[in-house]
Design an enzyme around this catalytic site. Structure first.
Site, PDB file in Angstrom:
ATOM      1  N   ASP A 138      -1.615   5.870   7.098  1.00 38.62           N
ATOM      2  CA  ASP A 138      -2.025   6.418   5.802  1.00 38.62           C
ATOM      3  C   ASP A 138      -2.259   7.922   5.860  1.00 38.62           C
ATOM      4  O   ASP A 138      -1.839   8.659   4.967  1.00 38.62           O
ATOM      5  CB  ASP A 138      -3.304   5.734   5.310  1.00 38.62           C
ATOM      6  CG  ASP A 138      -3.074   4.285   4.923  1.00 38.62           C
ATOM      7  OD1 ASP A 138      -1.912   3.907   4.681  1.00 38.62           O
ATOM      8  OD2 ASP A 138      -4.063   3.525   4.844  1.00 38.62           O
ATOM      9  N   GLU A 186      -6.690   5.126   8.782  1.00 40.00           N
ATOM     10  CA  GLU A 186      -6.378   4.150   7.746  1.00 40.00           C
ATOM     11  C   GLU A 186      -7.297   4.458   6.570  1.00 40.00           C
ATOM     12  O   GLU A 186      -8.502   4.667   6.743  1.00 40.00           O
ATOM     13  CB  GLU A 186      -6.610   2.725   8.254  1.00 40.00           C
ATOM     14  CG  GLU A 186      -6.226   1.645   7.275  1.00 40.00           C
ATOM     15  CD  GLU A 186      -4.716   1.546   7.023  1.00 40.00           C
ATOM     16  OE1 GLU A 186      -4.332   0.818   6.096  1.00 40.00           O
ATOM     17  OE2 GLU A 186      -3.945   2.199   7.754  1.00 40.00           O
ATOM     18  N   LYS A 226      -8.448   3.168   2.777  1.00 33.65           N
ATOM     19  CA  LYS A 226      -8.450   2.127   1.752  1.00 33.65           C
ATOM     20  C   LYS A 226      -9.705   2.249   0.901  1.00 33.65           C
ATOM     21  O   LYS A 226     -10.582   3.063   1.168  1.00 33.65           O
ATOM     22  CB  LYS A 226      -8.385   0.741   2.411  1.00 33.65           C
ATOM     23  CG  LYS A 226      -7.056   0.448   3.109  1.00 33.65           C
ATOM     24  CD  LYS A 226      -5.914   0.303   2.130  1.00 33.65           C
ATOM     25  CE  LYS A 226      -4.597  -0.061   2.809  1.00 33.65           C
ATOM     26  NZ  LYS A 226      -3.992   1.091   3.513  1.00 33.65           N
TER      27      LYS A 226
END
Length: 241
Positions: free
Chosen positions: A73, A104, A106
Site C-alpha cells: 500500500d 499496509e 487500511k
C-alpha cells in the site's frame, strides 16, 4: 510578538489527517474505493512532510533475481540515489535496494489485518538486495551494509478495546521475524513502535497520533542512513532473457 503557535501547527497536521480518514470512512461505501482513498491520504502526508530524498507510493518491489513482492500500500523509497523506478500501466515497480519502509494502510486494525500486513512486509524483506563497493578519489569504500527495511501499519481505527491494548500487542507479537511491524499509527487513538533493545512494543495513546507517528518515522529513517549502491548490471541481465 509572533502570532504563530508551533503547538497549533502540529495539532492541525494531525487533525487534517484524522479528518480526511474519517471522511473516507463516511463517504465511500465500496471497500476497494475506501481502501484506495485511505492509502492516498497517508501517501499524501508522507510525500508532503518527509524530506525530499524520500518518496512514497503504492508499489510492488522487485529484486535482481526476478522475484516480486506482494503489492504494498505504501512504500517509502529513495529518490536521490535510485537509478531507476519502473512505471507500467500505472503500476509502480521499485528495486529492493531503494526501499526504506513498507506499510499496509487500511481503515480498521484487527488481528486479520495485522497478519496480512506481516505477510506483506515479509514479502519485501525476503527479497535479494545488492550492494556494490563505492568508488572515491583514493580507491573504493567497501559495500555498505544493507539498510534495515522498516515495516508498519497505518489505520484510522482499531476493533480492539482499548484500541492499543493487550490484544493489539499479542497480534503484533505473533511475528517478530521477517514480518515484524516496527512502527504504526491508529490515527483516532495513538501510535506504536517496536523497541528492539527491550524486545517489546511501546504504545502511546493520544498525543496527536498522526504527527507523533510522522516524527517517530523520520527519526527512524535518519538512523537508517542511505541505501546501498545498487548493482544495475544485475538487473540488466534480464534484458537477454
Amino acid at each position: 510578538m509572533s502570532m504563530w503557535s508551533l503547538s497549533q501547527l502540529l495539532s492541525s497536521l494531525h487533525e487534517d489527517i484524522q479528518q480526511r480518514l474519517a471522511t473516507v470512512r463516511k463517504t465511500f461505501g465500496h471497500p476497494g474505493t475506501k481502501g484506495d482513498a485511505s492509502e492516498n491520504v497517508w501517501i499524501s502526508m508522507l510525500d508532503t512532510y518527509l524530506p525530499k530524498r524520500y518518496q512514497a507510493a503504492k508499489a510492488h518491489v522487485v529484486d535482481s533475481l526476478g522475484n516480486f513482492s506482494q503489492q504494498i500500500d505504501v512504500v517509502i523509497f529513495d529518490r536521490q540515489y535510485s537509478p531507476f523506478i519502473f512505471t507500467y500501466e500505472n503500476e509502480t515497480i521499485i528495486p529492493a535496494e531503494s526501499v526504506y519502509a513498507v506499510f499496509e494502510a487500511k481503515q480498521t486494525a484487527n488481528a486479520g489485518l495485522v497478519t496480512y500486513a506481516q505477510e506483506k512486509v515479509a514479502s519485501v524483506r525476503k527479497l535479494h538486495r545488492t550492494s556494490l563497493p563505492i568508488p572515491h578519489a583514493g580507491g573504493t569504500y567497501p559495500p555498505k551494509p544493507l539498510v534495515p527495511i522498516l515495516g508498519g501499519l497505518l489505520t484510522f481505527e482499531s476493533e480492539w478495546s482499548p484500541a492499543l491494548g493487550a490484544s493489539f500487542d499479542r497480534a503484533l507479537s505473533t511475528d517478530l521475524g521477517h514480518g515484524r511491524l516496527d512502527i504504526g499509527c491508529v490515527a483516532a487513538h495513538g501510535h506504536f513502535s517496536f523497541d528492539q533493545t527491550a524486545n517489546r512494543y511501546n504504545f502511546t495513546d493520544g498525543n496527536k497520533p498522526a504527527t507523533a507517528f510522522l516524527f517517530k518515522l523520520i527519526a527512524q529513517l535518519q538512523f537508517s542512513g542511505t541505501v546501498p549502491m545498487i548493482d544495475v548490471e544485475a538487473y540488466g541481465q534480464w534484458l537477454t532473457k
